[in-house]
Write an enzyme that holds these catalytic residues in place. Structure first.
Site, mmCIF file in Angstrom:
data_model
loop_
_atom_site.group_PDB
_atom_site.id
_atom_site.type_symbol
_atom_site.label_atom_id
_atom_site.label_comp_id
_atom_site.label_asym_id
_atom_site.label_seq_id
_atom_site.Cartn_x
_atom_site.Cartn_y
_atom_site.Cartn_z
ATOM 1 N N ASP A 58 0.948 -1.164 -0.002
ATOM 2 C CA ASP A 58 -0.042 0.029 -0.002
ATOM 3 C C ASP A 58 0.836 1.211 -0.141
ATOM 4 O OD1 ASP A 58 -2.108 1.678 0.120
ATOM 5 O OD2 ASP A 58 -2.906 1.082 2.166
ATOM 6 N N ASP A 98 -2.844 2.509 -5.921
ATOM 7 C CA ASP A 98 -1.655 2.813 -5.156
ATOM 8 C C ASP A 98 -1.770 1.413 -4.177
ATOM 9 O OD1 ASP A 98 -4.385 3.049 -4.060
ATOM 10 O OD2 ASP A 98 -3.656 4.718 -2.514
ATOM 11 N N GLU A 99 -2.296 0.266 -4.486
ATOM 12 C CA GLU A 99 -2.246 -0.865 -3.714
ATOM 13 C C GLU A 99 -2.522 -1.960 -4.513
ATOM 14 O OE1 GLU A 99 -5.228 -1.512 -0.662
ATOM 15 O OE2 GLU A 99 -6.511 -0.090 -1.487
#
Length: 381
Positions: free
Chosen positions: A31, A125-126
């Site tokens: 993350d 983003d993850e």
């Protein structure tokens, strides 16, 4: 009697099999730390160390992301820009740059694929990584996570946090444990203890409403949750009850899916001033429908269920949907259906945001993809 014993043996077998599958896996959840805000600080050194909000403004809009310097003041994503500025008078607003975020995300993802092909992105983003069998031949998932985080920092200039455990659920919960720029490993023998000691609000999938309901039932920790029977949880939380019953016992066998099927596509606009006239709303919906058509064509997708999203001036949100008997991706059909939904009932207040989304997409199978091509030819004729 013999049949009953066989049933019991089968239940024991499958229970053991489920837990064996889980404990043998090595899953990493990576993350990125305050991704959008961190990219803005990366590209503009003058913003480093300062409270940043991406999206929105001190007069209008909603915050998409906040830097850690801004979070200290209570600024969070999905918060109005007006409230964010009140909480943090020195807050600096930056415009969203999704093309840049996608570019950085692609670079980060390329690092992931050097370790495993089993990468499941959740957003820009993850992502989940299954490194049970990895390209580096490294038996330690913790060392792989540490190496990936270091490479992201060295090659991209951003920090990331990671959670490592036997399944996706525990890994995701763990990735939030030592943020920012940290990681947490929950070994197989520590999973139950880790989950029992967690506040239920930390459980992925437990939102504000569910948390309040659990608290009202005397369920504050994973240990409290574990005392409740599956029937009890289903009675109070519906189908999700079975999910809660399993995850608190470390049972979550969802595989890492490299090719996640997109379930919907949407476009929406937040207005500089609240709109009360339906005529003005229709004008805005036209441009929103055209934007959604562009996204659908780019994704080579079409769908059947059209949803109109309305956010009022008091920040309450209402959705209205209609499912068509055929797949569509044409702006004119999206707009006509959105108009129908708009007039479905009277507006209760002035409007600050309108959006159109298309779900029930035909992006699942080869046959469905062929249907998309046929539809596109018909519309482009």
């Amino acid at each position: 009697m013999y049949q009953i014993e066989n049933v019991i043996r089968l239940k024991i077998y499958y229970f053991c099999k489920v837990n064996t599958i889980s404990s043998n896996r090595k899953i990493i959840h990576v993350d990125m730390d305050a991704f959008y805000a961190s990219v803005e600080q990366l590209d503009n050194p003058d913003l480093r160390g300062k409270p940043i909000a991406v999206g929105g403004s001190e007069k209008r809009g909603v915050v998409s992301a906040a830097s850690y310097e801004a979070r200290v003041f209570g600024v969070r994503s999905a918060m109005s820009g007006v409230l964010a500025k009140k909480l943090c008078p020195d807050l600096i607003f930056a415009k969203t740059r999704f093309d840049r975020y996608k570019e950085i995300s692609a670079r980060i993802r390329s690092i992931f694929f050097e370790y495993t092909d089993l990468v499941e992105p959740l957003s820009l983003d993850e992502a989940y990584l299954d490194v049970t069998e990895n390209k580096k031949g490294n038996p330690s998932a913790s060392l792989i996570a540490q190496e990936i985080r270091q490479r992201i920092y060295d090659e991209v200039g951003l920090t990331a946090s990671a959670g490592i455990s036997i399944n996706k659920f525990v890994a995701k919960v763990a990735s939030d444990y030592n943020k920012p720029n940290g990681q947490k490993t929950v070994n197989p023998e520590k999973v139950i203890e880790f989950l029992e000691n967690l506040d239920v609000k930390k459980f992925y999938g437990v939102g504000k409403v569910t948390k309040a309901k659990m608290y009202g039932l005397g369920i504050y920790t994973g240990k409290d949750l574990k005392t409740k029977s599956e029937d009890y949880l289903i009675q109070h939380f519906g189908k999700s009850g079975g999910y809660y019953y399993n995850i608190v016992r470390g049972i979550h066998n969802s595989p890492v899916k490299p090719n996640r099927v997109r379930k919907s596509l949407a476009a929406e606009r937040t207005f500089s001033e609240n709109i009360a006239s339906e005529i003005y709303m229709l004008e805005r919906l036209e441009s929103i429908a055209e934007e959604l058509q562009k996204r659908l064509k780019k994704s080579k997708a079409a769908g059947k269920t059209i949803t109109l999203k309305i956010k009022y001036s008091d920040f309450s949100v209402q959705t209205r949907s209609k499912t068509l008997p055929y797949y569509v991706h044409d702006a004119s059909i999206l707009l006509e259906t959105a108009k129908e939904l708009l007039y479905q009932e009277k507006m209760k207040n002035s409007v600050r945001l309108l959006g159109i989304s298309l779900s029930n997409l035909n992006t699942g199978t080869k046959k469905e993809k062929e249907v998309i091509e046929i539809i596109q030819l018909r519309f482009d004729f």
